[in-house]
Each structure stands twice: as structure tokens, then as C-alpha cells.
Design a protein around this motif. Sequence first.
Motif, PDB file in Angstrom:
ATOM      1  N   GLY A  86     -65.154  -0.541  -0.455  1.00  0.00           N
ATOM      2  CA  GLY A  86     -64.438   0.215  -0.079  1.00  0.00           C
ATOM      3  C   GLY A  86     -63.363   1.123  -1.091  1.00  0.00           C
ATOM      4  N   THR A 164     -74.123   5.854   5.880  1.00  0.00           N
ATOM      5  CA  THR A 164     -73.549   5.402   7.156  1.00  0.00           C
ATOM      6  C   THR A 164     -74.361   4.801   8.485  1.00  0.00           C
ATOM      7  N   GLN A 188     -64.974  11.192   3.420  1.00  0.00           N
ATOM      8  CA  GLN A 188     -64.421  11.644   4.734  1.00  0.00           C
ATOM      9  C   GLN A 188     -65.587  10.973   5.734  1.00  0.00           C
ATOM     10  N   GLU A 191     -65.553   7.233   5.861  1.00  0.00           N
ATOM     11  CA  GLU A 191     -64.452   6.614   6.612  1.00  0.00           C
ATOM     12  C   GLU A 191     -64.502   6.878   8.108  1.00  0.00           C
ATOM     13  N   GLU A 192     -65.040   8.147   8.375  1.00  0.00           N
ATOM     14  CA  GLU A 192     -64.960   8.483   9.844  1.00  0.00           C
ATOM     15  C   GLU A 192     -66.337   7.532  10.639  1.00  0.00           C
ATOM     16  N   ALA A 193     -67.314   6.968   9.743  1.00  0.00           N
ATOM     17  CA  ALA A 193     -68.310   5.965  10.417  1.00  0.00           C
ATOM     18  C   ALA A 193     -68.042   4.619  10.618  1.00  0.00           C
ATOM     19  N   GLY A 194     -66.706   4.420   9.962  1.00  0.00           N
ATOM     20  CA  GLY A 194     -66.329   3.061   9.623  1.00  0.00           C
ATOM     21  C   GLY A 194     -67.002   2.300   8.697  1.00  0.00           C
ATOM     22  N   SER A 195     -67.705   2.747   7.495  1.00  0.00           N
ATOM     23  CA  SER A 195     -68.858   2.138   6.759  1.00  0.00           C
ATOM     24  C   SER A 195     -67.896   1.790   5.453  1.00  0.00           C
ATOM     25  N   LYS A 196     -66.618   2.273   5.178  1.00  0.00           N
ATOM     26  CA  LYS A 196     -65.810   2.142   4.054  1.00  0.00           C
ATOM     27  C   LYS A 196     -65.922   0.763   3.766  1.00  0.00           C
ATOM     28  N   ASN A 197     -65.760  -0.280   4.525  1.00  0.00           N
ATOM     29  CA  ASN A 197     -65.565  -1.839   3.848  1.00  0.00           C
ATOM     30  C   ASN A 197     -67.143  -2.365   3.454  1.00  0.00           C
ATOM     31  N   LYS A 198     -67.952  -1.762   3.342  1.00  0.00           N
ATOM     32  CA  LYS A 198     -69.115  -1.979   2.604  1.00  0.00           C
ATOM     33  C   LYS A 198     -69.650  -0.974   1.714  1.00  0.00           C
ATOM     34  N   THR A 199     -68.821   0.043   1.165  1.00  0.00           N
ATOM     35  CA  THR A 199     -69.237   1.012   0.371  1.00  0.00           C
ATOM     36  C   THR A 199     -68.458   1.035  -0.733  1.00  0.00           C
TER      37      THR A 199
END
Length: 443
Positions: A86, A164, A188, A191-199
Motif C-alpha cells: 500500500g 488491478t 487513482q 485505489e478505485e479498484a481496491g487493490s492498494k493493500n497488495k500493491t
Amino acid sequence: MLQKTYDKIDSIGRSILSIKAKGVHNKELAEVIYPNGDKAFAQVIAINNEQVTLQLFSGGFGVSTNCKIRFLGKPIQVGFSDDMLGRVYSGNGKPIDGGPELLTDMVRIAGPSINPVKRLIPKEMIRTGVPMIDVFNTLVRSQKIPIFAKAGEPYNRLLANIATQTDADVIIIGGVGLKYDEFHYFRQRIEEAGSKNKTIMFVHTHRDSIVEGLMVPDLALAVGEKFALQGKNVFVLLSDMTQWSDYLRQVANAQDQIPANQGYPGDLYSQLASRYEKAADIDGAGSLTILGVTTMDDITHPVPDNTGYITEGQFYMKDGYLELFGSLSRLKQQVNETTREDHRSIMNVMARLLSEAEERVKAQKFGSVKDDYSFRLLDYRKTFQKELMDPFRYLELEDALDLCWDILARYFKKEEVGLSSKLIDSFWPKEGQYKILKPHNNE
């Protein structure tokens, strides 16, 4: 460990300086100490007897011959932790998202690749949701493969989509020479795709030091390899490796190296290979897969030419589409017999019919396309491009395969496609769902 300090710099040029020193090692980290006490970092990049060449991370501006050089006795390292997920880091490994810096569990960057004895044969598909990849040039876990594209093509948008949509455990994005709008688009989209916690992102913009740009792939791959050794399936996305190679050329020219093809250093192949060869499926652990963008005007340019020898195929982007005949995944046969029973057959038939359609396009220019089958081939080609070659249309593999069958049924009879009766009985759309279209007027 005793740190060696020298106070006589022989020469300074651009981001390169030269000094006489003993007992130092290649890739060793050094501090440049300014007369006012400020410090900057440099790295040993060449040793000739006692003549040591260092690369300055912040460029040569402000460095004078009365600066001091302190060798730190260790290579460049980056902190590692699950807390990196993240986060966003610069090309020198420092956080640029306002979060704390990691100073524990330091990992060496640009270290040796995984022992070949520990590498497994690639055999697991990576789902990207992109029909031209999943159906026709399937990506395989631990593969190393580039996207070949001209400057201006939407390759970064495609990378963001893949980041994503993929089923990897960890996504690491390494941006070299990114424009600010490209950097913010990546953030952006993730974050929109909800992939931040694994990126994790390592970002070098076009205004940052070129030395930091050169470090980005090494940072991304060092961290990715560490996660892979923990059992994670890691996907590293690098953009743009041509820009990275151009930075390499600038540094080589600053060192007065004898240039090779188009001014690139003679070890360009080795430099690229040492990064791409980090891709591996590790016995008893996870995997590391690399997808890198290589921008080009010509396939014979030194960067794509060398890249093609190193990697296991390429995805070719042209006019916003992923081309079928310019793309190739040399590992797709490892997995597309086990995805769905019709995968390999439908892939081959669709490609054969598209090849026939391309021949009709050439013939049409001379007015020699007059029969019903040829007109249907031309219509098939338009539909194929619109519905399958769009890299931004998301489809699960099974849905994409079903779409292939639907497209066949729109334009061809069962006996025209050359598929086995078993597959046709199982997958051909129900009678009456589609009908053979009448030939178009040759307008």
C-alpha cells in the motif's frame, strides 16, 4: 566496520566522479560529504586498479573537488516488511507518501538471481482479464515478457488494468521516467479498484535524478524476490525499460565508454538480462513474474532487439489494440491445455481465420473479393478487432472463450471452421441464436 574516507576527488562530470581508493568493491555505497556538512549518496560502478568511478544519486550539481568521499562497506539496500504493501516510494527507496521509512530487515538490491536448481517449470496461468492475453497469448506464472509499443500508446493504462485485475498476491509497480499524470493515474486506478493493500509502487518521475531511475527495477525486483521467497505470487510491472536503457546510455557516455549500437553500452544485453532473469517459480516458495513496457519506433532498435532474445515472447500494442500476429507467449502451451478443453483449438481456429481475413483485405484492394465466404471473413475481422483486441475490455477466460464461439457462429457454418464434432457439440451456440450474415456490398 571501519569506514574509509578520502578527500581528493580527481574528476567530476555530470553524475559521475572519479577518485583513487583502495579496498573498495563494485556496487559499494558511499557518502559524498560537502564542505558545509551536507551529505549525498553515490555508488561504485567501475574499478580500474585504484581508480574508482562513482555514480552520484543526486547528480553532480554542487559537488566540488574539496568534497570528501566515505565508503560505507555495503551495497545499496532497501528496507523490507509487509508494511510496504500500500506504500509509494521514490527511485531511491525513500517513502513519498508521508509514511515512515523502513530501516529494518534490509535487503540488498541488484543481488544474484535465484539458483536455477530451485526454479520450477512454469505451469500456472495468470489471469489478467484481457482476452487477447488470456485466450491467445496466455501469461504464465514466473514468465518474463514485455509490451512492445510506440510512444503514445496507452500501455500504462493497460499496466494499471492488469495490476488491478490479476490474481497475484503482491503487485509491484516500477515507474521509470513517469509523467506526473501517469503516476497519479496509477495511484487513482489502484485505489478505485481496491487493490492498494497488495500493491507497492516505486516511482521515478522525469524530473528526478537519472540515477534514481536506474535503481527502480532493482528496487522493485529485490522487494518482489523477498516476497516470493515468503511464498507469495508476485507480479512486477516495469515501465518504461527503454527509458531505463536510455539512462544507462547517458551514464555510459559520461564514463567515456566506447559506444555500441546507437550509442548504447556494449553490455546492454547483460544489463537487461540481469533484471529479467529475476523471474522465477521457486521450489518450496512463491513466484516472481515480470511484465515490462518497451517503447520503440522499430523492432530492430537495440532495446527491443535485445529484449526479444532475453524474454519469453511479447505483447505488441498498436493503435490502441493488442495485435494477435505481433504478439507471442512462448509459454502459453504450458497452460492452455489445462484451462478448458476447447482453449487451444478455439485459439488456433480464430487465428487461422483471422489470417485468411488479412489475405482478403489485401485482395480487396484489387477488387478481387466477390464471394460470400470472403465477405464474411472481412466482417469477422472487424468483429474480432472490436470485441477481442480491445485491451481494456475485461472478460473472464471462460466468458472470452464463449465469446469466441459466438463470433464464429455469427459468420461461419460449423463445417467451415474445422473444429472437431465433439467440441462443436459441446460449445457451438444453440441453433438459431446466430445466423450466417449475407455478404456485404463491396463499398
